[in-house]
Write an enzyme that holds these catalytic residues in place. Sequence first.
Site, PDB file in Angstrom:
ATOM      1  N   LYS A  22       0.842  -1.207   0.000  1.00 35.77           N
ATOM      2  CA  LYS A  22       0.000   0.000   0.000  1.00 35.77           C
ATOM      3  C   LYS A  22       0.876   1.255   0.000  1.00 35.77           C
ATOM      4  O   LYS A  22       0.688   2.155  -0.822  1.00 35.77           O
ATOM      5  CB  LYS A  22      -0.889   0.005   1.249  1.00 35.77           C
ATOM      6  CG  LYS A  22      -1.582   1.328   1.503  1.00 35.77           C
ATOM      7  CD  LYS A  22      -2.428   1.304   2.763  1.00 35.77           C
ATOM      8  CE  LYS A  22      -1.705   1.647   4.032  1.00 35.77           C
ATOM      9  NZ  LYS A  22      -1.437   3.070   4.259  1.00 35.77           N
ATOM     10  N   ASN A  23       1.831   1.312   0.917  1.00 40.23           N
ATOM     11  CA  ASN A  23       2.591   2.553   1.060  1.00 40.23           C
ATOM     12  C   ASN A  23       3.506   2.819  -0.131  1.00 40.23           C
ATOM     13  O   ASN A  23       3.798   3.976  -0.437  1.00 40.23           O
ATOM     14  CB  ASN A  23       3.402   2.545   2.368  1.00 40.23           C
ATOM     15  CG  ASN A  23       2.494   2.743   3.578  1.00 40.23           C
ATOM     16  OD1 ASN A  23       1.319   3.060   3.437  1.00 40.23           O
ATOM     17  ND2 ASN A  23       3.050   2.553   4.766  1.00 40.23           N
ATOM     18  N   CYS A 118      -4.634  13.632  13.032  1.00 31.83           N
ATOM     19  CA  CYS A 118      -4.717  12.227  12.680  1.00 31.83           C
ATOM     20  C   CYS A 118      -4.772  11.462  13.984  1.00 31.83           C
ATOM     21  O   CYS A 118      -4.197  11.884  14.974  1.00 31.83           O
ATOM     22  CB  CYS A 118      -3.473  11.850  11.888  1.00 31.83           C
ATOM     23  SG  CYS A 118      -3.217  10.098  11.750  1.00 31.83           S
ATOM     24  N   ARG A 123       1.512  14.622  13.157  1.00 31.26           N
ATOM     25  CA  ARG A 123       1.989  14.394  11.788  1.00 31.26           C
ATOM     26  C   ARG A 123       2.016  15.671  10.934  1.00 31.26           C
ATOM     27  O   ARG A 123       1.308  15.794   9.944  1.00 31.26           O
ATOM     28  CB  ARG A 123       1.146  13.318  11.110  1.00 31.26           C
ATOM     29  CG  ARG A 123       1.137  12.032  11.884  1.00 31.26           C
ATOM     30  CD  ARG A 123       0.312  10.977  11.220  1.00 31.26           C
ATOM     31  NE  ARG A 123       1.119  10.119  10.369  1.00 31.26           N
ATOM     32  CZ  ARG A 123       0.596   9.125   9.650  1.00 31.26           C
ATOM     33  NH1 ARG A 123      -0.685   8.910   9.636  1.00 31.26           N
ATOM     34  NH2 ARG A 123       1.367   8.360   8.919  1.00 31.26           N
ATOM     35  N   ASP A 308       4.515   0.423  12.102  1.00 30.20           N
ATOM     36  CA  ASP A 308       3.285  -0.149  11.540  1.00 30.20           C
ATOM     37  C   ASP A 308       3.077  -1.614  11.935  1.00 30.20           C
ATOM     38  O   ASP A 308       2.062  -2.211  11.569  1.00 30.20           O
ATOM     39  CB  ASP A 308       3.287  -0.021  10.008  1.00 30.20           C
ATOM     40  CG  ASP A 308       3.031   1.414   9.557  1.00 30.20           C
ATOM     41  OD1 ASP A 308       2.716   2.257  10.407  1.00 30.20           O
ATOM     42  OD2 ASP A 308       3.162   1.683   8.349  1.00 30.20           O
ATOM     43  N   ARG A 400      -8.739   0.025   4.436  1.00 32.30           N
ATOM     44  CA  ARG A 400      -7.738   0.957   3.899  1.00 32.30           C
ATOM     45  C   ARG A 400      -6.448   0.223   3.555  1.00 32.30           C
ATOM     46  O   ARG A 400      -5.710   0.672   2.670  1.00 32.30           O
ATOM     47  CB  ARG A 400      -7.421   2.055   4.922  1.00 32.30           C
ATOM     48  CG  ARG A 400      -8.552   3.028   5.156  1.00 32.30           C
ATOM     49  CD  ARG A 400      -8.076   4.163   6.028  1.00 32.30           C
ATOM     50  NE  ARG A 400      -6.784   4.646   5.553  1.00 32.30           N
ATOM     51  CZ  ARG A 400      -5.885   5.253   6.306  1.00 32.30           C
ATOM     52  NH1 ARG A 400      -6.130   5.482   7.581  1.00 32.30           N
ATOM     53  NH2 ARG A 400      -4.742   5.656   5.808  1.00 32.30           N
TER      54      ARG A 400
HETATM   55  C1  UD1 Z   1       4.767   6.649   6.357  1.00 35.13           C
HETATM   56  C2  UD1 Z   1       3.793   5.524   6.178  1.00 35.13           C
HETATM   57  C3  UD1 Z   1       3.194   5.119   7.516  1.00 35.13           C
HETATM   58  C4  UD1 Z   1       4.307   4.810   8.523  1.00 35.13           C
HETATM   59  C5  UD1 Z   1       5.293   5.965   8.606  1.00 35.13           C
HETATM   60  C6  UD1 Z   1       6.495   5.661   9.486  1.00 35.13           C
HETATM   61  C7  UD1 Z   1       2.946   5.946   3.950  1.00 35.13           C
HETATM   62  C8  UD1 Z   1       1.780   6.307   3.105  1.00 35.13           C
HETATM   63  N1  UD1 Z   1       2.753   5.956   5.266  1.00 35.13           N
HETATM   64  O1  UD1 Z   1       4.015   7.756   6.856  1.00 35.13           O
HETATM   65  O2  UD1 Z   1       2.382   3.956   7.317  1.00 35.13           O
HETATM   66  O3  UD1 Z   1       3.734   4.607   9.800  1.00 35.13           O
HETATM   67  O4  UD1 Z   1       5.793   6.264   7.280  1.00 35.13           O
HETATM   68  O5  UD1 Z   1       7.151   4.525   9.044  1.00 35.13           O
HETATM   69  O6  UD1 Z   1       3.998   5.615   3.450  1.00 35.13           O
HETATM   70  N2  UD1 Z   1       6.964  14.281  10.833  1.00 35.13           N
HETATM   71  C9  UD1 Z   1       7.200  15.598  11.144  1.00 35.13           C
HETATM   72  N3  UD1 Z   1       7.223  16.513  10.120  1.00 35.13           N
HETATM   73  C10 UD1 Z   1       7.051  16.149   8.826  1.00 35.13           C
HETATM   74  C11 UD1 Z   1       6.820  14.798   8.518  1.00 35.13           C
HETATM   75  C12 UD1 Z   1       6.788  13.874   9.544  1.00 35.13           C
HETATM   76  O7  UD1 Z   1       7.380  15.945  12.304  1.00 35.13           O
HETATM   77  O8  UD1 Z   1       7.098  17.025   7.954  1.00 35.13           O
HETATM   78  C13 UD1 Z   1       6.915  13.277  11.942  1.00 35.13           C
HETATM   79  C14 UD1 Z   1       5.545  12.645  12.041  1.00 35.13           C
HETATM   80  O9  UD1 Z   1       4.686  13.434  12.825  1.00 35.13           O
HETATM   81  C15 UD1 Z   1       5.866  11.302  12.673  1.00 35.13           C
HETATM   82  C16 UD1 Z   1       7.241  10.981  12.122  1.00 35.13           C
HETATM   83  O10 UD1 Z   1       7.785  12.203  11.640  1.00 35.13           O
HETATM   84  O11 UD1 Z   1       5.929  11.431  14.067  1.00 35.13           O
HETATM   85  C17 UD1 Z   1       7.252   9.932  11.020  1.00 35.13           C
HETATM   86  O12 UD1 Z   1       6.537  10.408   9.926  1.00 35.13           O
HETATM   87  P1  UD1 Z   1       6.862  10.022   8.426  1.00 35.13           P
HETATM   88  O13 UD1 Z   1       8.092   9.164   8.350  1.00 35.13           O
HETATM   89  O14 UD1 Z   1       6.817  11.261   7.602  1.00 35.13           O
HETATM   90  O15 UD1 Z   1       5.592   9.124   8.091  1.00 35.13           O
HETATM   91  P2  UD1 Z   1       4.633   9.222   6.850  1.00 35.13           P
HETATM   92  O16 UD1 Z   1       5.419   9.420   5.595  1.00 35.13           O
HETATM   93  O17 UD1 Z   1       3.516  10.143   7.151  1.00 35.13           O
END
Ligand code: UD1
Length: 421
Positions: A22-23, A118, A123, A308, A400
């Site tokens: 999915k991701n 969320c 996030r 996850d 999902r």
């Molecule tokens: C992706 C995955 C999700 C997984 C996560 C961590 C997808 C669609 N989703 O989510 O299933 O749980 O990686 O492995 O691929 N953060 C910030 N600022 C930012 C971006 C992120 O502070 O601009 C923080 C988030 O709040 C969170 C952490 O970084 O606490 C990890 O987020 P991130 O690695 O960005 O996860 P996603 O890409 O949203």
Amino acid sequence: MDSILVTGNGPLHGRIPIAGAKNACLTLMPATLLSEEPLTLTNAPRLSDIKTMTALLQSLGAEVSALQDGQVLAMSSHDLTSHTAEYEIVRKMRASNLVLGPLLARFGQAVVSLPGGCAIGARPMDLHVEGLEALGAEIELKDGYLHAKAPNGLKGAVHEMRFASVGATENIVMAATLAKGATVLKNAAREPEIVDLVECLRKMGAQIQGEGSSTIEIQGVDRLHGATHQVVTDRIELGTYMLAPAICGGEVELLGGRMGLVGSFVEKLTAAGVDVEETEAGLKVSRRNGRVRSVDVVTEPFPGFPTDLQAQMMALMCTADGVSVLEERIFENRFMHAPELMRMGAQIEVHGGTATVTGVERLKGAPVMATDLRASVSLILAGLAAEGETVVSRVYHLDRGYEHVVRKLEGVGAKIERIKG
Ligand code: UD1
């Protein structure tokens, strides 16, 4: 609203096919925005999140056709009509923000709604914004939307991320493929989904090196062309179903599984007393020697233990022999499954980002509520191992991210059914 009824039914035996990730698919789909030529994805999972991304791309004017029962996605962004990702779609799925980098790179502008709160934490998108600004974008927040523009085009740069965010890495890498000159992205995320994205971008003509390491180098090109790409195996679905025989006993082969996708997770399973072996078709998991042992888990960016899989691992630890400490370091509010598991007789104490689980001999079936995607499947796993009936409500979360969950688990002998409601 549908629910799922699970009845503990003893050891599981058989094979479960694992779908495309999915991701990975959710970041490969927006890559279509980078080129005028068609991008075709094979091995796509049949999930509601994929339908949400389809709707988002279509709202931008892209053509997306789901062929072969949804396993093939044929996309074209030849004639885009909008560069705005509306709140109505983005609020359903955070991964919608992955259109930001590609739109900005191809059109020099993008307007993307902030995803909003969320269930598993704040996030934010600051890391995405910082990376794209380093490439020369001007980004401001107005009325809940990020307005991004690069009037003179994006320019390659050296940028170090403060945290290895998966989504930010994907957005920055996609944007940099069409920037002028070279980009060096330091402290990049190393997840297999990023490696898969880069392999696809390379087929489209991008010049990228270093994926899978913490430094990714991108040499911008003038344009990208069409390609066909097979989506990588879903390591989270893989890990989830590896836990089914671990928690119920028996032996199950996960078709399409590879050790390299789940290395740190396998280390923990093995330490808990579960056998994992590589086969020609995938990975075979068996639990032959009674109760598993408790192990401690800390979630970390890849190659560490994936956040996850934390909820599902907690379900296993609920019936393990001993005390297990699970520390969640990626998301600040990701233990919503704990009170639901406690309704089934689990002994769990949560303090901030740490959950301490004292294993019990047997869980007891109960009505429970799914609070997010991974939490919902952890409750199903717990139900498989519990005495009596467990009814998991709010299963739209499950749709999902898990295709044919009932069929896949029934296929290995589980007693599980979906109740329409
Ligand atoms: C992706 C995955 C999700 C997984 C996560 C961590 C997808 C669609 N989703 O989510 O299933 O749980 O990686 O492995 O691929 N953060 C910030 N600022 C930012 C971006 C992120 O502070 O601009 C923080 C988030 O709040 C969170 C952490 O970084 O606490 C990890 O987020 P991130 O690695 O960005 O996860 P996603 O890409 O949203």
